[in-house]
Design an enzyme around this catalytic site. Structure first.
Site, PDB file in Angstrom:
ATOM      1  N   CYS A   8       0.862  -1.185   0.000  1.00 35.12           N
ATOM      2  CA  CYS A   8       0.000   0.000   0.000  1.00 35.12           C
ATOM      3  C   CYS A   8       0.896   1.232   0.000  1.00 35.12           C
ATOM      4  O   CYS A   8       2.108   1.140   0.180  1.00 35.12           O
ATOM      5  CB  CYS A   8      -0.883   0.019   1.237  1.00 35.12           C
ATOM      6  SG  CYS A   8      -1.948  -1.425   1.434  1.00 35.12           S
ATOM      7  N   ASP A   9       0.288   2.375  -0.180  1.00 34.47           N
ATOM      8  CA  ASP A   9       1.029   3.629  -0.112  1.00 34.47           C
ATOM      9  C   ASP A   9       0.188   4.671   0.603  1.00 34.47           C
ATOM     10  O   ASP A   9      -1.001   4.827   0.298  1.00 34.47           O
ATOM     11  CB  ASP A   9       1.371   4.130  -1.521  1.00 34.47           C
ATOM     12  CG  ASP A   9       2.301   3.181  -2.248  1.00 34.47           C
ATOM     13  OD1 ASP A   9       3.522   3.278  -2.026  1.00 34.47           O
ATOM     14  OD2 ASP A   9       1.814   2.342  -3.025  1.00 34.47           O
TER      15      ASP A   9
END
Length: 417
Positions: A8-9
């Site tokens: 994820c970011d």
């Protein structure tokens, strides 16, 4: 064949990184491709002394008062990938692997800690304190996807409010945190806190010395000390996403808006908008947190996969909030495969109405009619962003905002039909 970087970011921009006097938060949740992410609101609540709360796997003591929250969450679990509360706090988490082994057995998921931090924390720091205290008491662990094949990890968190942001990185029950008060910052599936440790577990350094990971000489560098000697492939490959995210943020430094943050989350060349192998971006969120506390915080959520082909819809906390059941997944109670022992022996249909309509639309998105619908929705999103910007600038009067999310979801589904 090279394994895709599954991660994820999370992103934040604080003035002067932002164009306006706003803190901007953003996150993509990259999860197993078929996992449904629901968007669900829970009002502020009072709880009797001595009551408990059932998290994904374990039960813990409940607090007497919880804040209202809006959550974007995998439909099978109690916790959330990302969300916000009515105090102007946003949190997102990321998977991480460190020198501390992932403990066997069931404890609190990182996603449970996201929700608990939002329900109990009136500021980013208060949410961080909540998470670290729960981590110390209950630990973290348990199956992190709806599948019998083992998949567990530790967590990093980005916690944001109207004033500041905190990066919290954990290794078992140990942790380090870095305070961010200006500019831009992103996190991914790796440790990023070096020598600039703003707060830490009281036994962090003594454990590192006892394990032979640090000799006690010179400056203590958390990421160097706790990053595994042989990191998982997915953690190594996530470095390119982290660098890509940093470059995109820095490219827009001083001019970051909600629209810019949405464009970053939609960026495919960097891999931030993921669609690879068994994983994809299953939900996205962008929030505007004005420094002016007389102005409302605005939270945009997709509730559908792939932000490049989804619409960000605005949510505002309101005493007159209209429930949106069409983004909430079906419930299966004690018959849910997550609740039965052994867990995850079968699967159920968790698709909500918006997810179903969006999946049908995706299949036609490459055709003329599909592209036309997509264009109309993007135009509506752009118009909404302009109106929100005018509202926050004082150029137009704010009307009742509790219906915003309901109206946008309803419009999106009608267009798909």
């Amino acid at each position: 064949m090279t394994e895709a970087a599954r991660s994820c970011d999370c992103f934040v921009s604080l003035p002067p990184g932002s164009q306006d006097d706003h803190v901007i938060f953003g996150k993509n949740a990259d999860r197993p491709r078929d996992e449904v992410q629901e968007v669900i609101h829970f009002p502020a609540s009072s709880h009797p002394p001595g009551s408990t709360v059932e998290c994904t796997y374990i039960q813990i003591p409940q607090v007497e008062q919880t804040h209202a929250v809006i959550l974007s969450k995998p439909a099978w679990m109690w916790g959330a990938e990302m969300g916000a509360n009515d105090q102007g706090v946003c949190i997102g988490n990321e998977a991480i692997w460190t020198r501390e082994p992932v403990a066997p057995g069931e404890a609190l998921l990182g996603m449970d800690l996201v929700r608990l931090g939002l329900e109990r924390g009136g500021s980013a720091w208060a949410a961080l304190t909540t998470i670290t205290e729960l981590l110390e008491e209950h630990g973290q662990g348990g199956q992190c996807k709806e599948d019998p094949v083992p998949f567990s990890y530790h967590n990093t968190f980005l916690l944001v409010d109207r004033i500041e942001a905190w990066v919290l990185e954990t290794a078992g029950r140990l942790w380090a945190a870095q305070k961010v008060t200006e500019g831009v910052k992103n996190i991914s599936n790796q440790l990023t806190i070096g020598t600039q440790v703003s707060a830490e577990h009281p036994e962090l350094r003594s454990v590192a010395r006892a394990q032979g990971w640090w000799d006690g000489e010179g400056e203590f560098n958390f990421s160097q000390v706790f990053t595994p000697e042989k990191p998982p492939v997915r953690m190594e490959l996530a470095k390119q996403r982290y660098r890509g995210g940093t470059e995109l943020l820095q490219r827009h430094a001083g001019a970051v808006t909600a629209g810019v943050m949405m464009s970053i989350l939609r960026d495919k060349p960097s891999g931030i908008c993921m669609d690879s192998g068994g994983f994809c971006t299953t939900g996205s969120m962008v929030s505007i947190l004005p420094r002016d506390t007389t102005l409302p915080c605005i939270h945009f959520l997709t509730g559908t996969p792939d932000p490049s082909r989804s619409v960000f819809k605005p949510f505002v906390f309101s005493d007159r909030y209209t429930p949106v059941p069409r983004v909430v997944s079906p419930q299966y109670g004690p018959d849910d495969p997550v609740r039965k022992q052994p867990r995850f022996q079968s699967q159920v249909d968790r698709r909500h109405d918006l997810y179903k309509a969006h999946q049908v639309a995706l299949s036609t998105m490459e055709t003329g009619s599909g592209e036309e619908i997509h264009h109309i929705l993007r135009e509506l999103e752009s118009q909404c962003l302009s109106e929100i910007s005018a509202l926050l600038s004082g150029d137009i009067a704010g009307e009742e905002l509790g219906d915003l999310f309901f109206d946008c979801v309803d419009t999106e589904i009608k267009l798909y039909q």
